[in-house]
Design a protein around this motif. Structure first.
Motif, PDB file in Angstrom:
ATOM      1  N   PRO A   6       0.819  -1.214   0.000  1.00 20.51           N
ATOM      2  CA  PRO A   6       0.000   0.000   0.000  1.00 20.51           C
ATOM      3  C   PRO A   6       0.851   1.262   0.000  1.00 20.51           C
ATOM      4  O   PRO A   6       1.920   1.315   0.617  1.00 20.51           O
ATOM      5  CB  PRO A   6      -0.809  -0.116   1.297  1.00 20.51           C
ATOM      6  N   ILE A   7       0.360   2.260  -0.720  1.00 19.85           N
ATOM      7  CA  ILE A   7       1.017   3.552  -0.798  1.00 19.85           C
ATOM      8  C   ILE A   7       0.478   4.448   0.313  1.00 19.85           C
ATOM      9  O   ILE A   7      -0.733   4.666   0.412  1.00 19.85           O
ATOM     10  CB  ILE A   7       0.765   4.214  -2.171  1.00 19.85           C
ATOM     11  N   THR A   8       1.368   4.947   1.148  1.00 19.72           N
ATOM     12  CA  THR A   8       0.978   5.896   2.191  1.00 19.72           C
ATOM     13  C   THR A   8       1.008   7.305   1.612  1.00 19.72           C
ATOM     14  O   THR A   8       2.057   7.752   1.132  1.00 19.72           O
ATOM     15  CB  THR A   8       1.929   5.807   3.396  1.00 19.72           C
ATOM     16  N   ILE A   9      -0.128   7.960   1.621  1.00 17.85           N
ATOM     17  CA  ILE A   9      -0.227   9.304   1.044  1.00 17.85           C
ATOM     18  C   ILE A   9      -0.172  10.325   2.170  1.00 17.85           C
ATOM     19  O   ILE A   9      -1.006  10.299   3.085  1.00 17.85           O
ATOM     20  CB  ILE A   9      -1.527   9.465   0.236  1.00 17.85           C
ATOM     21  N   GLU A  10       0.806  11.200   2.084  1.00 18.22           N
ATOM     22  CA  GLU A  10       0.945  12.247   3.085  1.00 18.22           C
ATOM     23  C   GLU A  10      -0.251  13.192   3.011  1.00 18.22           C
ATOM     24  O   GLU A  10      -0.638  13.632   1.922  1.00 18.22           O
ATOM     25  CB  GLU A  10       2.240  13.023   2.858  1.00 18.22           C
ATOM     26  N   LYS A  11      -0.840  13.491   4.152  1.00 15.47           N
ATOM     27  CA  LYS A  11      -2.018  14.361   4.179  1.00 15.47           C
ATOM     28  C   LYS A  11      -1.613  15.764   3.743  1.00 15.47           C
ATOM     29  O   LYS A  11      -0.700  16.361   4.303  1.00 15.47           O
ATOM     30  CB  LYS A  11      -2.609  14.405   5.588  1.00 15.47           C
ATOM     31  N   PRO A  12      -2.273  16.308   2.720  1.00 16.46           N
ATOM     32  CA  PRO A  12      -1.909  17.647   2.245  1.00 16.46           C
ATOM     33  C   PRO A  12      -2.343  18.728   3.230  1.00 16.46           C
ATOM     34  O   PRO A  12      -3.153  18.484   4.132  1.00 16.46           O
ATOM     35  CB  PRO A  12      -2.677  17.768   0.925  1.00 16.46           C
ATOM     36  N   TYR A 220       1.660  16.686  -4.493  1.00 17.53           N
ATOM     37  CA  TYR A 220       1.734  15.575  -5.449  1.00 17.53           C
ATOM     38  C   TYR A 220       0.785  14.471  -5.016  1.00 17.53           C
ATOM     39  O   TYR A 220       0.784  14.070  -3.848  1.00 17.53           O
ATOM     40  CB  TYR A 220       3.162  15.042  -5.524  1.00 17.53           C
ATOM     41  N   PHE A 221      -0.008  13.975  -5.965  1.00 21.50           N
ATOM     42  CA  PHE A 221      -0.877  12.835  -5.680  1.00 21.50           C
ATOM     43  C   PHE A 221      -0.338  11.621  -6.434  1.00 21.50           C
ATOM     44  O   PHE A 221      -0.205  11.649  -7.671  1.00 21.50           O
ATOM     45  CB  PHE A 221      -2.317  13.116  -6.104  1.00 21.50           C
ATOM     46  N   PRO A 222      -0.052  10.507  -5.744  1.00 17.94           N
ATOM     47  CA  PRO A 222       0.675   9.387  -6.344  1.00 17.94           C
ATOM     48  C   PRO A 222      -0.209   8.408  -7.123  1.00 17.94           C
ATOM     49  O   PRO A 222      -0.225   7.203  -6.839  1.00 17.94           O
ATOM     50  CB  PRO A 222       1.314   8.718  -5.128  1.00 17.94           C
ATOM     51  N   THR A 259      -7.906  11.423   0.374  1.00 19.47           N
ATOM     52  CA  THR A 259      -6.796  12.353   0.577  1.00 19.47           C
ATOM     53  C   THR A 259      -7.270  13.798   0.703  1.00 19.47           C
ATOM     54  O   THR A 259      -6.799  14.541   1.580  1.00 19.47           O
ATOM     55  CB  THR A 259      -5.795  12.251  -0.598  1.00 19.47           C
ATOM     56  N   TYR A 260      -8.229  14.189  -0.125  1.00 18.51           N
ATOM     57  CA  TYR A 260      -8.561  15.617  -0.231  1.00 18.51           C
ATOM     58  C   TYR A 260      -9.948  15.991   0.297  1.00 18.51           C
ATOM     59  O   TYR A 260     -10.222  17.175   0.467  1.00 18.51           O
ATOM     60  CB  TYR A 260      -8.445  16.067  -1.690  1.00 18.51           C
TER      61      TYR A 260
END
Length: 313
Positions: A6-12, A220-222, A259-260
């Protein structure tokens, strides 16, 4: 057992809600996300020049949109019975020169007006390879014109960083609160060759990283990483084995939403989606009491939604 990475997405530092105005420009991945945002009631505009793949054409589209410039007759070319703009997708082409010109400029004008009040810009880069005319002008689309009219080259990270640093600085002077989300399309450009496609995507990733480091307003969104790692299986690809399948696109949309969007935004998305599904219902007995009650409920839902979303269509 964990069967994926799983890709961990940093909270913007910012979110997206229905009060935001979102412009999206780039590859067909942009169309997928843009269509879903519009479906769920967001105020969006996608690809005023049509689908664009390379960062230079995306930048040119932004320049024209930002400045309000129009293209003229001298900017059009004819081929295969149609008139085309080198800076536009083929959907703007037309057998009538004036209609082609009008279609291109109408879209640019609408985008210019929209951009003045836009607070979120989503750019999706597809490839670092470009096709150029003999004078080195980068074209957004070759429009199936003879191959000897063009030469192909790969853009360098350095020239792209210079181009986009200047462009972002210009945009932020006029729209100080603008937030920019960058993505790299997960669609592989296999005709370039597997090695060249890898180098192309690497150039785009380096560009996105440089811009994110240089500008606090850029995130950036992966999407690329989600497809390549979390969905590393051909069942998540379309029949051409290059484009993500509808299931994969839906999964990316869920990750984008997580994410958003905050919880109230997600709840409103669900209400809009429910209303749209109900609107598509076709009754067997339109004169029945049950269907009349259903239509009343549907109208009430629409009225309530349009209080929150006046531009809902």
């Amino acid at each position: 057992m964990q069967l994926t990475t799983p890709i961990t997405i940093e909270k913007p530092s910012f979110g997206i809600g229905h009060r935001n105005r979102v412009m999206l420009i780039g590859s067909c991945f942009t169309e997928n996300i843009g269509n879903r945002m519009a479906y769920h009631g967001f105020n969006t505009m996608a690809n005023p020049c049509g689908i664009l793949y390379n960062p230079i054409s995306i930048a040119q589209c932004l320049h024209m949109t930002f400045s309000g410039d129009e293209i003229g007759e001298n900017d059009l070319v004819t081929g295969n019975g149609l008139w085309h703009s080198w800076q536009h997708h083929g959907k703007f082409s037309h057998p009538d020169k004036n209609i082609c010109l009008q279609n291109c400029n109408n879209a640019l004008h609408q985008a210019h007006v929209f951009l003045q009040h836009t607070d979120t810009l989503i750019l999706t880069f597809g490839t670092a390879f470009v096709y150029c005319l003999s004078d080195s002008t980068v074209v957004a689309n070759c429009h199936k014109m003879p191959g000897n009219m063009f030469f192909k080259r790969k853009l360098s990270t350095e020239e792209l960083v210079i181009c986009y640093n200047a462009l972002i600085d210009k945009l932020l002077k006029e729209v100080p609160n603008l937030r920019i989300i960058l993505t790299v399309s997960p669609i592989r450009h296999w005709k370039d060759g597997y090695r060249q496609n890898t180098l192309s995507k690497a150039t785009l990733h380096l560009l996105a990283n440089e811009l994110q480091c240089a500008h606090p307003s850029v995130s950036y969104f992966p999407a690329y990483e989600i497809v390549m790692d979390e969905l590393r299986d051909y069942r998540f690809y379309d029949t051409d084995l290059l484009h993500p399948s509808p299931t994969a696109v839906e999964y990316i949309w869920e990750r984008f939403s997580d994410t958003y969007f905050d919880e109230p935004t997600k709840a409103l998305c669900q209400k809009v989606a429910q209303w749209r599904k109900m609107s598509q219902h076709r009754p067997l007995f339109p004169e029945s009491a049950d269907y009349k009650a259903f239509t009343q409920k549907l109208k009430q839902m629409e009225l309530e939604l349009k209080i929150q979303l006046p531009d809902l269509q």
